[in-house]
Design an enzyme around this catalytic site. Structure first.
Site, PDB file in Angstrom:
ATOM      1  N   PHE A   1      19.571 -10.784  13.130  1.00  0.00           N
ATOM      2  CA  PHE A   1      20.075 -11.335  11.866  1.00  0.00           C
ATOM      3  C   PHE A   1      21.462 -11.950  12.061  1.00  0.00           C
ATOM      4  O   PHE A   1      22.343 -11.335  12.661  1.00  0.00           O
ATOM      5  CB  PHE A   1      20.144 -10.216  10.822  1.00  0.00           C
ATOM      6  CG  PHE A   1      20.798 -10.607   9.523  1.00  0.00           C
ATOM      7  CD1 PHE A   1      20.085 -11.305   8.554  1.00  0.00           C
ATOM      8  CD2 PHE A   1      22.122 -10.277   9.256  1.00  0.00           C
ATOM      9  CE1 PHE A   1      20.675 -11.668   7.348  1.00  0.00           C
ATOM     10  CE2 PHE A   1      22.725 -10.638   8.058  1.00  0.00           C
ATOM     11  CZ  PHE A   1      22.003 -11.334   7.108  1.00  0.00           C
TER      12      PHE A   1
ATOM     13  N   CYS B   1      -1.506  -7.040  -0.414  1.00  0.00           N
ATOM     14  CA  CYS B   1      -2.285  -6.572   0.734  1.00  0.00           C
ATOM     15  C   CYS B   1      -1.633  -7.138   1.982  1.00  0.00           C
ATOM     16  O   CYS B   1      -1.122  -8.253   1.974  1.00  0.00           O
ATOM     17  CB  CYS B   1      -3.725  -7.065   0.614  1.00  0.00           C
ATOM     18  SG  CYS B   1      -4.778  -6.584   1.992  1.00  0.00           S
TER      19      CYS B   1
ATOM     20  N   GLY C   1      -3.252  -6.674   5.605  1.00  0.00           N
ATOM     21  CA  GLY C   1      -4.170  -5.933   6.467  1.00  0.00           C
ATOM     22  C   GLY C   1      -4.225  -4.491   5.992  1.00  0.00           C
ATOM     23  O   GLY C   1      -4.094  -3.559   6.767  1.00  0.00           O
ATOM     24  N   GLY C   2      -4.383  -4.333   4.665  1.00  0.00           N
ATOM     25  CA  GLY C   2      -4.229  -3.021   4.050  1.00  0.00           C
ATOM     26  C   GLY C   2      -2.772  -2.802   3.718  1.00  0.00           C
ATOM     27  O   GLY C   2      -2.143  -3.605   3.031  1.00  0.00           O
TER      28      GLY C   2
ATOM     29  N   ASP D   1       5.482  -1.682  -0.403  1.00  0.00           N
ATOM     30  CA  ASP D   1       6.891  -1.377  -0.609  1.00  0.00           C
ATOM     31  C   ASP D   1       7.295  -1.727  -2.035  1.00  0.00           C
ATOM     32  O   ASP D   1       6.546  -2.373  -2.765  1.00  0.00           O
ATOM     33  CB  ASP D   1       7.757  -2.149   0.396  1.00  0.00           C
ATOM     34  CG  ASP D   1       7.497  -3.646   0.329  1.00  0.00           C
ATOM     35  OD1 ASP D   1       7.767  -4.239  -0.725  1.00  0.00           O
ATOM     36  OD2 ASP D   1       7.022  -4.219   1.333  1.00  0.00           O
TER      37      ASP D   1
ATOM     38  N   GLU E   1     -28.295   6.790  -5.608  1.00  0.00           N
ATOM     39  CA  GLU E   1     -26.887   6.444  -5.322  1.00  0.00           C
ATOM     40  C   GLU E   1     -26.327   5.547  -6.429  1.00  0.00           C
ATOM     41  O   GLU E   1     -25.173   5.682  -6.839  1.00  0.00           O
ATOM     42  CB  GLU E   1     -26.784   5.733  -3.969  1.00  0.00           C
ATOM     43  CG  GLU E   1     -26.978   6.672  -2.789  1.00  0.00           C
ATOM     44  CD  GLU E   1     -27.117   5.932  -1.462  1.00  0.00           C
ATOM     45  OE1 GLU E   1     -26.775   6.520  -0.427  1.00  0.00           O
ATOM     46  OE2 GLU E   1     -27.574   4.760  -1.471  1.00  0.00           O
TER      47      GLU E   1
END
Ligand code: DGJ
Length: 723
Positions: free
Chosen positions: A274, A520, A522-523, A528, A608
């Site tokens: 940074f 999302c 990748g899941g 956050d 089901e």
């Protein structure tokens, strides 16, 4: 309540107190953070002549005052504090000392929101402290938000170049928390793709323990929420601090135990790579950090976080509204579907009571695999003749609303967008870009790139009746070099990328406020507080295995509420683990999240399908207590054996206790689940049948039915008799 007197600043919430003071030299010293307590904690500030701890020039020959040993509110580097700094800079003359002294304060009419970034909002008192370096002219405004009812304190910094020459900021963290003691455990939430946010707890040891990401997103590997707690603290007792960062890019949360057994927590942007240039007069805003403290253990800490996130971070009509039960097409179809197949799946889902059909990846461009198409946000008419409008309409006629998957930040080299604008992808000069999932990352620091993507996306979103969008992001950032920044400013590219993502998210929620947005990566790679400002729910993990989910959702729950956690029932054997878990158990586990299905309902047997219908009915029945109730982790899901949790309405009138047994053992011991925080005197009816007082239930427990089999799930619905 904020008290400012004699350069002593005391921030009270209902049950906590946070205090700092400007001392005789104008250094800002942290004096206290913990349970609510009145008084002046400056008496805790002590000095001694310590070898190798230097003394400011003002001290003359005295040697007992050293920034190296004092608890600092905004530590900066180069002037005698060798611990983790919040701020570092390089000045035009090559010097790098940042000597910030108190220059004033004011109460603000409204809480500060970092420019272009998310933050907690609503009902906070606000304070600004001004610091200034007399030699370089560098200024820092420290912003505090005090959410009295939530026991939440927010911090952020605005750095200003008040000098006459450019300054390069090399560190700009959001907050520091100095504890005068080191006898605390640190809990970080770590893992990997498909196994995110597993808690790791260890005593603070000399040196630095950090959770961080250099991946351009928060990451599956380390979350940017960390906790500190007393060695003996558990779910119900003891001191627990939560430290969150409202940010979704590279970060670093560092906990340093010093030579004198004090503890410093610094959280904020990752300093790795940074470097942000400030011309004279320019300012830089850090992301926001947020702290909670509870003396009701880790459970109390989590409940504070949950409430603040739900009520003071998530925005828009979906923040607290009842969310739809969805069917997501990903694991059922991947890239291979026709419009008719989707409609047939929707028909079967409608029959079971699903509310929303989400068409995941594969609907656009030349997207028949994950090697092509990203960047071309136009409907693939070979798969969906006539576009999304007719499909959404057909799905709508079945009584389901329609949702869509997008991945705006990415591009495949095999796409029209890339062929037209190869320079729009992040790439180091002269080097082939590193691929991840066969895709490159668009340079979202550039407005023209964002504009072009947004122009395509908004046309799609307007082309059909779309009620939900899943915003995905499927690789880490590499080759972070922006063609729009000069060679001297590449240290800004990663943060500018995140700011660009926030810009597009803001455009999205402003222009389409009625669409439910699910984050999302990748899941759970970008789970956050930053993303939750835009999307009130996030796909928790690409791992849909109910047994692994017990751990993932357990870890996630330390900071994030049930209403934020995307959770689906998927088919067995599970795609990620090959494990087969009973449908009932998959349902109970997914109900501890936003609840939906990710399977082909046409392939379910009649029994089901009936069970699916019953699950959805049950979820609706329990909706209020699950989604807006208070959460208790009744066991440690990572310890193996029985995993149990509880949702309880705040007035204790209703609770849902859920448990999943471990792998079967022959001739196993009897097991009980022990609810918590019920009204001890009141009588509760359990599942409309037997009755017991809250005390009897909590202390005697509820027996788990003795049956054979792996991973059996039970739910106990407790209703107080006066209700
Ligand atoms: C990763 C997501 O987490 C999955 O749920 C799915 O949407 C795929 N991407 C699609 O490419």
């Amino acid at each position: 309540m904020i008290e400012c007197k004699d350069n002593l600043f005391t921030l009270h919430t209902k049950r906590t107190t946070y205090q700092f003071a400007a001392d005789r030299y104008g250094f800002l010293l942290h004096t206290y953070y913990g349970p609510r307590a009145e008084g002046d904690f400056r008496r805790l500030i002590r000095g001694a002549d310590r070898g190798f701890s230097p003394n400011p020039a003002e001290e003359g020959d005295a040697r007992t005052y050293s920034l190296d040993t004092l608890p600092m509110e905004c530590p900066a580097s180069g002037v005698g504090d060798f611990r983790e700094p919040m701020l570092s800079a390089r000045f035009a003359d090559g010097s790098s000392a940042v000597d910030l002294r108190f220059a004033g304060w004011e109460l603000l009419p409204a809480k500060h929101m970092p420019e272009g970034m998310p933050g907690f909002h609503g009902g906070a008192e606000a304070l600004c402290i001004r610091l200034r370096d007399a030699v370089t002219g560098l200024e820092a405004e420290l912003f505090y938000g005090v959410f009295e009812d939530r026991d939440l304190i927010t911090r952020a910094v605005r750095v200003k170049n008040g000098g006459g020459k450019p300054v390069v900021l090399t560190r700009a963290a959001s907050a520091c928390l100095d504890f005068a003691r080191a006898d605390l455990d640190v809990i970080t939430f770590d893992g990997r793709h498909t196994m995110e946010r597993i808690p790791n707890r260890a005593p603070a040891m000399p040196g630095v323990r950090e959770a961080s990401s250099r991946r351009g997103a928060t990451s599956h590997q380390h979350n940017n929420f960390i906790a500190l707690c007393g060695h003996g603290a558990d779910e119900t007792h003891g001191s627990a601090y939560g430290v969150a960062l409202v940010y979704s890019g590279n970060f670093r949360a560092a906990v340093e135990r010093s030579q004198f057994d004090t503890l410093r927590v610094v959280t904020g942007l990752s300093p790795d790579g940074f470097a942000w240039t400030l011309a004279p007069g320019e300012t830089f805003d850090t992301p926001e950090a947020a702290f909670v403290y509870s003396d009701e253990g880790l459970g109390g800490m989590s409940r504070l976080m949950h409430r603040a996130i739900r009520e003071n971070l998530c925005r828009g009509k979906w923040a607290l509204a009842e969310r739809p039960v969805l069917l997501n097409t990903w694991e059922a179809f991947y890239f291979d579907f026709t419009a008719d197949e989707i409609v047939e799946a929707a028909r079967a889902a409608a029959d079971a009571g699903v509310d929303l059909l989400v068409l995941d990846d594969g609907w656009f461009g030349d997207r028949s695999s994950d090697r092509a198409g990203l960047g071309d946000w136009v409907v693939n008419e070979k798969k969906l003749p006539g576009g999304l409008g007719p499909l959404a309409k057909r799905v709508g006629e079945l009584g389901l609303s329609f949702g869509l998957w997008i991945e705006p930040e990415m591009v495949n080299e095999d796409s029209a967008l890339y062929r037209a604008h190869p320079d729009w992808a992040l790439r180091m000069p002269g080097r082939a870009a590193t691929r991840g999932r066969s895709q490159l990352v668009l340079d979202f620091s550039r407005a023209e790139v964002r504009d072009a993507v947004w122009a395509q996306l908004r046309a799609v979103l307007r082309s059909a009746d779309i009620r939900y969008v899943k915003w995905d992001m499927n690789r880490s950032l590499t080759d972070v070099w922006s063609a729009a920044l000069g060679p001297g400013r590449q240290g800004e590219a990663a943060h500018r990328f995140t700011l660009g993502v926030y810009d597009l998210l803001e455009r999205f929620v402003t222009e389409f406020p009625d669409i439910l947005l699910e984050g999302c990566c990748g899941g759970g790679g970008r789970f956050d507080c930053g993303m939750l400002y835009y999307s009130p729910q996030i796909w928790t993990s690409d791992n849909t295995d109910a047994v692994d989910r017990l751990m993932i959702q357990y870890g996630t729950s330390f900071a994030y509420p049930v209403s934020a956690m995307g959770a689906h029932v998927s088919a067995v054997p599970n795609e990620q683990t090959g494990r087969s878990v009973p449908l009932h158990t998959r349902g109970v586990v997914a109900m501890a999240g936003t609840f939906g299905y990710e399977l082909d309902p046409r392939k379910l047997t009649e029994d089901e399908r009936a069970e699916m219908r019953a699950q959805i009915a049950l979820f609706r029945k329990y909706y209020r207590v699950i989604q807006s109730g208070e959460y208790d982790r009744l066991t440690d899901a990572c310890a193996g054996g029985l995993t149990a949790w509880q949702h309880t309405l705040a007035d204790k009138s209703e609770a849902l206790v859920c448990a999943v047994t471990g792998p079967a053992r022959a001739n196993a011991p009897f097991e009980c689940v022990y609810p918590r925080r019920l009204d001890p005197e009141a009588v509760y009816t359990v599942d409309g049948g037997w009755r017991a007082t809250g005390a009897a239930l909590m202390y005697g427990g509820i027996p788990i039915p003795f049956e054979k089999g792996d991973w059996r799930a039970v739910q106990f619905h407790l209703v107080r008799e006066d209700v």
